[in-house]
Design an enzyme around this catalytic site. Sequence first.
Site, PDB file in Angstrom:
ATOM      1  N   ILE A 265      -7.799   7.484  -0.838  1.00 32.08           N
ATOM      2  CA  ILE A 265      -7.729   6.020  -0.842  1.00 32.08           C
ATOM      3  C   ILE A 265      -8.458   5.564   0.425  1.00 32.08           C
ATOM      4  O   ILE A 265      -8.274   6.140   1.499  1.00 32.08           O
ATOM      5  CB  ILE A 265      -6.250   5.555  -0.866  1.00 32.08           C
ATOM      6  CG1 ILE A 265      -6.138   4.021  -0.882  1.00 32.08           C
ATOM      7  CG2 ILE A 265      -5.462   6.097   0.298  1.00 32.08           C
ATOM      8  CD1 ILE A 265      -4.676   3.553  -1.034  1.00 32.08           C
ATOM      9  N   SER A 266      -9.342   4.586   0.286  1.00 28.86           N
ATOM     10  CA  SER A 266     -10.161   4.162   1.429  1.00 28.86           C
ATOM     11  C   SER A 266      -9.317   3.461   2.495  1.00 28.86           C
ATOM     12  O   SER A 266      -8.239   2.939   2.212  1.00 28.86           O
ATOM     13  CB  SER A 266     -11.251   3.198   0.963  1.00 28.86           C
ATOM     14  OG  SER A 266     -12.012   3.767  -0.073  1.00 28.86           O
ATOM     15  N   LYS A 267      -9.870   3.424   3.720  1.00 26.83           N
ATOM     16  CA  LYS A 267      -9.212   2.698   4.807  1.00 26.83           C
ATOM     17  C   LYS A 267      -9.096   1.218   4.447  1.00 26.83           C
ATOM     18  O   LYS A 267     -10.030   0.664   3.862  1.00 26.83           O
ATOM     19  CB  LYS A 267     -10.064   2.753   6.076  1.00 26.83           C
ATOM     20  CG  LYS A 267     -10.330   4.101   6.628  1.00 26.83           C
ATOM     21  CD  LYS A 267     -11.547   4.086   7.514  1.00 26.83           C
ATOM     22  CE  LYS A 267     -11.333   3.323   8.799  1.00 26.83           C
ATOM     23  NZ  LYS A 267     -12.110   3.914   9.910  1.00 26.83           N
TER      24      LYS A 267
ATOM     25  N   ARG B 228       0.829  -1.216   0.000  1.00 24.75           N
ATOM     26  CA  ARG B 228       0.000   0.000   0.000  1.00 24.75           C
ATOM     27  C   ARG B 228       0.864   1.267   0.000  1.00 24.75           C
ATOM     28  O   ARG B 228       0.459   2.294  -0.534  1.00 24.75           O
ATOM     29  CB  ARG B 228      -0.947  -0.036   1.206  1.00 24.75           C
ATOM     30  CG  ARG B 228      -2.083   1.015   1.167  1.00 24.75           C
ATOM     31  CD  ARG B 228      -3.086   0.751   2.285  1.00 24.75           C
ATOM     32  NE  ARG B 228      -4.250   1.633   2.240  1.00 24.75           N
ATOM     33  CZ  ARG B 228      -4.452   2.665   3.071  1.00 24.75           C
ATOM     34  NH1 ARG B 228      -3.564   2.939   4.013  1.00 24.75           N
ATOM     35  NH2 ARG B 228      -5.543   3.405   2.962  1.00 24.75           N
TER      36      ARG B 228
ATOM     37  N   PHE C  12     -18.051   7.775   1.231  1.00 20.83           N
ATOM     38  CA  PHE C  12     -17.164   7.787   0.071  1.00 20.83           C
ATOM     39  C   PHE C  12     -17.254   9.121  -0.664  1.00 20.83           C
ATOM     40  O   PHE C  12     -18.217   9.871  -0.497  1.00 20.83           O
ATOM     41  CB  PHE C  12     -17.553   6.660  -0.901  1.00 20.83           C
ATOM     42  CG  PHE C  12     -17.072   5.301  -0.469  1.00 20.83           C
ATOM     43  CD1 PHE C  12     -15.918   4.751  -1.013  1.00 20.83           C
ATOM     44  CD2 PHE C  12     -17.772   4.576   0.479  1.00 20.83           C
ATOM     45  CE1 PHE C  12     -15.477   3.509  -0.618  1.00 20.83           C
ATOM     46  CE2 PHE C  12     -17.335   3.327   0.881  1.00 20.83           C
ATOM     47  CZ  PHE C  12     -16.190   2.793   0.326  1.00 20.83           C
TER      48      PHE C  12
END
Length: 275
Positions: A116-118, A90, A267
């Site tokens: 960028i999402s968790k 990541r 989101f």
Amino acid sequence: MTARSPRTPRFPLALDRLQAPARSRVGAAADELLRPQRPLQHAAQAAAQSSTPSGLGLDSAAVRQRMVARLREQGLRCEPVLAALGQVERHRFVDSALATQAYEDTSLPIGLSQTISKPSVVGHMLALLFEGAHARAHGDLGRVLEIGTGCGYQAALLALLARSVVSIERLRGLHDKARANLAHARRGDLRLVFGDGRDGHTLRAPYQSIIAAAGGEELPPAWIDQLDVGGRLVAPLQDATSGGQVLLVVDREPGGLVSRRLDAVNFVPLKSGTA
Ligand code: SAH
């Protein structure tokens, strides 16, 4: 997942008639979007001097395994997804100044006001896809359509879990960034498309898995049209009842479409056109 609870209405239904989300996790998801803050930008300037993230590198596999262990403790039990999360680096998908935070369970800015999402949210959504009929029968996600490539991190995970992936991004800057990020890591059959993901991608349809990283007022009809029998869609959707977003899961069963609304999420918006 095939058992239909009272919260599992059949399509076609007006989306605003579907049930409200479970309330218990609303608070937990409320801070999902991390906006870049001033101290972070200062740190970015300082760290930008160095192209090699400190504290990562040879031991980043161990750091990732600790992230995976934490996600497992939090209840993520989907082994293929945990394995993929343990494999994809990541820290290579975020700005080098943010790399030291790459394995924390936090969303991070990726430029152009996007995030960028968790890892826990990504893991949860991928695990939901894995519970779809196709994935349970075949052990993989089949042909995948991803809307919202962003920096390409989730696309890299999907490439490990699917037979093929089409990932669409509407912002040229991020499409190019994802292409660069994935150059070193391109695995399997992964196609990056620059365009408006609301139209899906008919060339490879139908898809056994569809996943969106941006949420709109309604589900684009093309996504439903391009969902295969046995396929599953997981996407955030604006919820008229709560005023926030919820995670929507839609299965195309042999007898028709079945949808459920799950957790409250947060989101970035699904936008139209390209830029
Ligand atoms: N999965 C990504 C998350 C990116 S955030 C990652 O791992 O980094 C969501 C992305 O959806 C943003 O990059 C945004 O530009 C994109 N997006 C929003 N509306 C879109 C649309 N209509 N078509 C394609 N991408 C869209």
